[in-house]
Design an enzyme around this catalytic site. Structure first.
Site, mmCIF file in Angstrom:
data_model
loop_
_atom_site.group_PDB
_atom_site.id
_atom_site.type_symbol
_atom_site.label_atom_id
_atom_site.label_comp_id
_atom_site.label_asym_id
_atom_site.label_seq_id
_atom_site.Cartn_x
_atom_site.Cartn_y
_atom_site.Cartn_z
ATOM 1 N N LYS A 137 -6.012 -2.407 3.539
ATOM 2 C CA LYS A 137 -6.386 -1.029 3.211
ATOM 3 C C LYS A 137 -7.667 -0.936 2.391
ATOM 4 O O LYS A 137 -8.384 0.066 2.470
ATOM 5 C CB LYS A 137 -5.232 -0.347 2.477
ATOM 6 C CG LYS A 137 -4.001 -0.159 3.350
ATOM 7 C CD LYS A 137 -2.861 0.492 2.600
ATOM 8 C CE LYS A 137 -1.624 0.589 3.475
ATOM 9 N NZ LYS A 137 -0.471 1.180 2.782
ATOM 10 N N GLU A 166 -6.011 4.411 -5.944
ATOM 11 C CA GLU A 166 -6.761 5.557 -5.436
ATOM 12 C C GLU A 166 -6.437 6.773 -6.289
ATOM 13 O O GLU A 166 -5.325 6.882 -6.835
ATOM 14 C CB GLU A 166 -6.381 5.878 -3.980
ATOM 15 C CG GLU A 166 -7.047 5.024 -2.951
ATOM 16 C CD GLU A 166 -6.713 5.454 -1.536
ATOM 17 O OE1 GLU A 166 -7.416 4.992 -0.624
ATOM 18 O OE2 GLU A 166 -5.764 6.246 -1.333
ATOM 19 N N ARG A 173 -2.303 -0.634 15.799
ATOM 20 C CA ARG A 173 -1.126 -0.958 16.615
ATOM 21 C C ARG A 173 -0.577 0.340 17.195
ATOM 22 O O ARG A 173 -1.029 1.430 16.837
ATOM 23 C CB ARG A 173 -0.044 -1.614 15.747
ATOM 24 C CG ARG A 173 0.303 -0.793 14.508
ATOM 25 C CD ARG A 173 1.392 -1.427 13.667
ATOM 26 N NE ARG A 173 1.528 -0.807 12.358
ATOM 27 C CZ ARG A 173 2.136 0.329 12.092
ATOM 28 N NH1 ARG A 173 2.667 1.032 13.087
ATOM 29 N NH2 ARG A 173 2.226 0.798 10.864
#
Length: 636
Positions: free
Chosen positions: A111, A191, A284
């Site tokens: 990420k 974040e 995916r």
């Protein structure tokens, strides 16, 4: 001849096996437990892995593929679907990996690196750290700059694991510890939290020739602990301009890294101020790919296979201008083996009966059938009920009826909770315009109360014989509908197992019954002839799963006794935070459980002293098993 080994289980394995078979390809299923083989039925052959951990071991998957001469591997979702190691090993072994290139996975599978890719592609990104953090002081420093709340996230988390919102400095140490524990790599970043945002994701598809298209977006904002409950495609409340901007951002990022398979680009969106921020890329196929298929009539799994085999999107007729949702709206409800009324405790055991809805616009993807065993070692997803309507409201009506006609017996499920959610028009109405990621949790008390009011009509449906059950399921249901009544009496013989000699015979007689749900649960007042027992006494029988999660038979915690502290989930004890003799206060952390790689902290329900500890770290325990016993201290 292409032979695909499907390195997964459950409904996604069945989905892939079916798609491959329709393309005329051979398939190989894998399994690790003889009790978990329902997904193998449609495959041409199947092979047993060493154990459940084999699903996470790229080399064991490669070895399995070689042993059956498979020429390709499809990982599905979860497990190894985002493993660069598996993709690289496939290439080294001359086996086709059905998924994006290892370079794509490497670019966005982590990420933090995905944030850097998004920035480079010119996609808006939330402020956050560019490196992993490990100390509370690093979180404090970030919060000093950007303010609380902040998000702590595992770099490689998934399915809601390794994510915690932190509102103040006091929450930081424990939240950071939980996130690190839930991260496979033990790496966490920070974040700035974007509050009041929707979770919008764009389904993308790329090929090996530089072509990338989107299959519109999904609104996945209805979540509990960052785990999706309901998904809607397309999002019914985005403005045309904001919708187009989000689509273009997804395409922009995908082309930047030459994305070449099925994938999803996720965003946090504030429709009220027309802002959106990159969240992550899932390289995916996803659980909710079904609703994108329904509105576009594109078979995403088949396309993923055909692209991997070398075809391009134009050959398949997949050009952006030709793909339209045609005003259709599709909704997916995830039916899981969890009890919403019991802190979403995982429920395991044998499926006694299963019936799913049929009709126009209804699709069900599932792996269960009567006799299947739900194990604690795998994801709790039982079925995906998918409906497609001419409008959002039409789809909602279809979904409510579909869920009312979904019957699963043998384990607890969230079906009634789902019905409560979609029945609450003040919550889910208004085209989802007011729903954000925390909306479900904010409304949870009302929705659980509605779930209780709905009761459990499924059992009545089964007992009335009005459902179209298979013979085996009906027989099982009939066998488990044994009813006791006050006045019933029984003899109990206690014998020596070696000599067969009867050492004593005692009797018990039922006085009154408060819960008559045998064999799952039976609570009554009884008279007994045991000389050491003063009648009447209360008896509570709760069926313990026979799947053998632990070699230790533990006493069940009595839910009516606050000093009995049991595990709310079936899983592994991560840590015990007290020792015998400790004095504890209400709310004090006693132990931590891990189920489906998600950690749950169990706190003391009342003040007391730790009398006995019945488990240790790394022990497997069933839901409801006693872990800590307290003695109540009136002075505390």
């Amino acid at each position: 001849m292409t032979k695909i080994l499907v390195a997964n289980r459950g409904e996604i394995a069945i989905r892939i096996i079916t798609a491959a078979a329709e393309l005329g390809l051979e398939t190989v299923a894998v399994y690790s437990d003889n009790q978990d083989r329902s997904h193998c039925i449609g495959a041409h052959e199947s092979i047993k892995l060493k154990n459940t951990l084999s699903f996470l071991d790229p080399q064991q998957i490669i070895d399995a593929a070689r042993s059956v001469h498979a020429t390709a591997i499809h990982p599905g979702y979860g497990f190894l679907s985002e493993s660069t190691d598996l993709a690289d090993k496939c290439k080294q072994s001359g086996i086709l990996f059905i998924g994006p290139s290892a370079a794509c996975i490497s670019a966005v599978g982590d990420k933090v690196s995905a944030r850097q890719v998004a920035k480079a592609a010119g996609v808006p990104v939330i402020p956050g750290t560019e490196e992993s953090i490990s100390a509370p002081e690093q979180v404090f420093a970030f919060a000093d700059q950007f303010g609380y709340p902040v998000m702590l996230k595992a770099r490689d988390g998934g399915g809601g694991r390794g994510i915690r919102m932190v509102h103040n400095a006091n929450e930081v140490p424990d939240a950071l510890k939980r996130c690190i524990n839930e991260s496979p790599s033990k790496q966490v970043f920070i974040e700035k939290a974007v509050t009041g945002a929707k979770h919008i994701e764009v389904q993308i598809m790329g090929d090996n020739y530089g072509n990338v298209i989107h299959l519109f977006e999904r609104d996945c904002s209805i979540q509990r602990r960052y785990q999706k409950i309901l998904e809607v495609a397309p999002c019914p409340c985005l403005s045309p301009q904001l919708r187009d901007n989000i689509h273009q951002a997804a395409i922009q990022l995908a082309k930047h890294i030459q994305y070449n398979s099925a994938g999803t680009v996720e965003f946090l969106v504030r429709p009220d101020v027309h802002e959106f921020y990159f969240l992550e890329v899932n390289p995916r196929v996803q659980v909710e790919h079904t609703i994108s298929e329904q509105i576009t009539h594109v078979d995403i799994v088949q396309t993923q296979i055909r692209v991997a085999l070398g075809e391009n999107l134009q050959q398949l007729g997949l050009v952006q201008e030709a793909i339209q949702p045609n005003r259709l709206v599709s909704i997916q409800a995830r039916v899981v083996a969890e009890s919403p009324l019991n802190n979403n405790m995982l429920s395991v055991g044998k499926i006694n009966a299963a019936q799913f809805p049929q009709g126009h616009g209804i699709r069900v993807d599932t792996w269960i059938q009567p006799g299947c065993i739900v194990l604690p070692t795998f994801d709790s997803l039982l079925a995906k009920v998918i409906v497609t309507g001419q409008s959002y409201n039409d789809a909602l009506s279809k979904l409510k009826r579909a869920l009312q006609n979904t019957v699963i017996e043998g384990v607890e499920t969230n079906i009634q909770f789902l019905i409560a959610v979609i029945s609450d028009r003040s919550f889910i109405g208004d085209q989802l315009s007011h729903i954000h990621i925390k909306s479900l949790e904010d409304r949870m008390d009302d929705l659980l109360a509605a779930t209780i009011r709905l009761g459990n009509p499924q059992r009545k449906t089964l007992e009335s014989g009005t459902t179209n059950l298979t013979t085996a399921a009906a027989a099982t249901a009939a066998a488990s509908s044994l009813q006791f009544k006050p006045g019933d009496a029984f003899n109990i013989e206690i014998a020596n197992s070696e000599t067969k000699a009867v050492e004593s015979v005692h009797s018990l007689q039922i006085d009154s019954i408060s819960t008559n749900n045998f064999p799952d649960q039976f609570i009554a007042q009884i008279q007994t002839s045991f000389p050491s027992v003063q009648s009447p006494v209360s008896i509570a029988l709760t069926r313990k799963s026979a799947i053998g999660t632990s070699s230790t038979l533990r006493r069940k915690a009595n839910p009516r006794v606050p000093t009995d502290v049991g595990s709310p989930v079936t899983g592994m004890v991560v840590e015990i935070n007290v020792k015998e003799g400790d004095v504890v206060a209400p709310g004090q952390q006693l132990f931590v459980m891990s189920a489906m790689k998600m950690e749950t902290v169990i706190q003391a329900p009342a003040a007391g002293t730790v009398k006995t500890i019945y488990a240790a770290a790394n022990d497997l325990v069933d839901g409801g098993d006693m872990v800590v016993e307290l003695t109540k201290d009136s002075k505390l």
